[in-house]
Design an enzyme around this catalytic site. Structure first.
Site, PDB file in Angstrom:
ATOM      1  N   ASP A  99       4.851  -6.344   9.294  1.00 20.21           N
ATOM      2  CA  ASP A  99       6.028  -6.224  10.327  1.00 20.21           C
ATOM      3  C   ASP A  99       6.057  -7.146  11.303  1.00 20.21           C
ATOM      4  O   ASP A  99       7.041  -7.419  11.940  1.00 20.21           O
ATOM      5  CB  ASP A  99       5.721  -4.526  10.657  1.00 20.21           C
ATOM      6  CG  ASP A  99       6.314  -3.638   9.830  1.00 20.21           C
ATOM      7  OD1 ASP A  99       6.939  -4.206   9.049  1.00 20.21           O
ATOM      8  OD2 ASP A  99       5.698  -2.531   9.815  1.00 20.21           O
ATOM      9  N   THR A 156      -1.142   7.520  -0.501  1.00 20.63           N
ATOM     10  CA  THR A 156      -2.841   7.302  -1.242  1.00 20.63           C
ATOM     11  C   THR A 156      -3.402   6.154  -0.616  1.00 20.63           C
ATOM     12  O   THR A 156      -4.601   6.133  -0.836  1.00 20.63           O
ATOM     13  CB  THR A 156      -2.447   7.014  -2.598  1.00 20.63           C
ATOM     14  OG1 THR A 156      -1.902   5.752  -2.831  1.00 20.63           O
ATOM     15  CG2 THR A 156      -1.521   8.173  -3.144  1.00 20.63           C
ATOM     16  N   ARG A 195       0.925  -1.284  -0.022  1.00 16.13           N
ATOM     17  CA  ARG A 195       0.076  -0.046   0.085  1.00 16.13           C
ATOM     18  C   ARG A 195       0.802   1.198   0.032  1.00 16.13           C
ATOM     19  O   ARG A 195       1.692   1.369   1.030  1.00 16.13           O
ATOM     20  CB  ARG A 195      -0.940  -0.078   1.225  1.00 16.13           C
ATOM     21  CG  ARG A 195      -1.985  -0.819   1.157  1.00 16.13           C
ATOM     22  CD  ARG A 195      -2.870  -0.613   2.250  1.00 16.13           C
ATOM     23  NE  ARG A 195      -2.740  -0.036   3.613  1.00 16.13           N
ATOM     24  CZ  ARG A 195      -3.445   0.546   4.713  1.00 16.13           C
ATOM     25  NH1 ARG A 195      -4.688   0.451   4.337  1.00 16.13           N
ATOM     26  NH2 ARG A 195      -3.109   0.911   5.535  1.00 16.13           N
ATOM     27  N   ASP A 236       0.541  -3.493  12.019  1.00 17.40           N
ATOM     28  CA  ASP A 236       0.983  -3.772  10.689  1.00 17.40           C
ATOM     29  C   ASP A 236       1.265  -5.506  10.583  1.00 17.40           C
ATOM     30  O   ASP A 236       2.328  -5.657  11.315  1.00 17.40           O
ATOM     31  CB  ASP A 236       2.031  -3.002  10.166  1.00 17.40           C
ATOM     32  CG  ASP A 236       2.524  -3.181   8.663  1.00 17.40           C
ATOM     33  OD1 ASP A 236       2.714  -2.186   8.076  1.00 17.40           O
ATOM     34  OD2 ASP A 236       2.731  -4.549   8.198  1.00 17.40           O
TER      35      ASP A 236
END
Ligand code: PRP
Ligand code: URA
Length: 210
Positions: free
Chosen positions: A204, A109, A105, A201
């Protein structure tokens, strides 16, 4: 809830997901939990696999019993975080093929950027299950499924772990023919496109990159 959406709220899945969400859960434990949840969810997502009868012989007598009708499956994890689900699903369906779609991603944006796509050559003969633990805006799942559709698979399912209402709605709208399996539907997205309460995340946390 859309008829194509299944929230697999089995107690074992809910328990493991709560452990995953906790900040103090380390990467090695997080990876194990993603894999276990994927395995349990795969059980649900393959519930409609067709069976055929074969003749067998038990130590007692001859009989006719069911085996899988040989339907071919392909799992397609969305890199990176979808990789964490592969071991779990392959432990249930070891003969399945595995394709890969690389997407990240854009942090500004929030739109998906594709950097890799390698799918099984015979994907047109296969039922595909796309894997990604997080369905946030839905952009990554929508894009990955659009890429796979171009190669004409027999059917596509999406298996995630946590979804946001925004992403689920977008995915149902973009691909109304896709069955969606999630372990939880959370509250919302925050201003950075993260799922609330979510788990942070996923990539991660699986790979320990933060
Ligand atoms: C995460 C996650 C999904 C995507 C979901 O990947 O694994 O692929 O975000 O967000 P969306 O529904 O808004 O598209 P990320 O982009 O962080 O890439 P990474 O797995 O390589 O870290
Ligand atoms: N991707 C993640 O890994 N986590 C989120 O909450 C949203 C997108």
């Amino acid at each position: 809830m859309d008829k194509n959406v299944t929230i697999t709220n089995h107690p074992l899945i809910q328990h493991k997901l709560t452990l995953m969400r906790k900040t103090c859960t380390a990467s090695n434990e997080f990876r194990a939990l993603v894999s276990e949840i994927a395995m349990l969810m795969c059980y649900e997502a393959t519930r409609d696999l067709p069976l055929k009868e074969i003749e067998i012989e038990t130590p007692i007598c001859k009989t006719t019993k069911n085996v899988l009708a040989g339907k071919k499956l392909a799992f397609v994890p969305i890199l990176r975080a979808g990789l964490g689900m592969v071991d779990g699903v392959l432990s249930l369906v070891p003969s399945a093929r595995v394709g890969h779609i690389g997407l990240y991603r854009d942090p500004e944006t929030l739109k998906p950027v594709e950097y890799y796509c390698k799918l099984p050559a015979d994907i047109h003969e296969r039922e595909v299950i796309v894997l990604d633990p997080m369905l946030a805006t839905g952009g990554s799942a929508i894009d990955a499924i659009s890429q796979i559709k171009k190669r004409g698979p027999k059917s596509i399912k999406f298996m995630g772990i946590i979804g946001a209402p925004e992403g689920l709605e977008a995915l149902c709208k973009a691909h109304p023919d896709v069955q969606i399996y999630l372990a939880a539907l959370d509250e919302k997205l925050n201003d950075h496109g993260y799922i609330v309460p979510g788990l942070g995340d996923a990539g991660d946390r699986i790979f320990g990159t933060k």
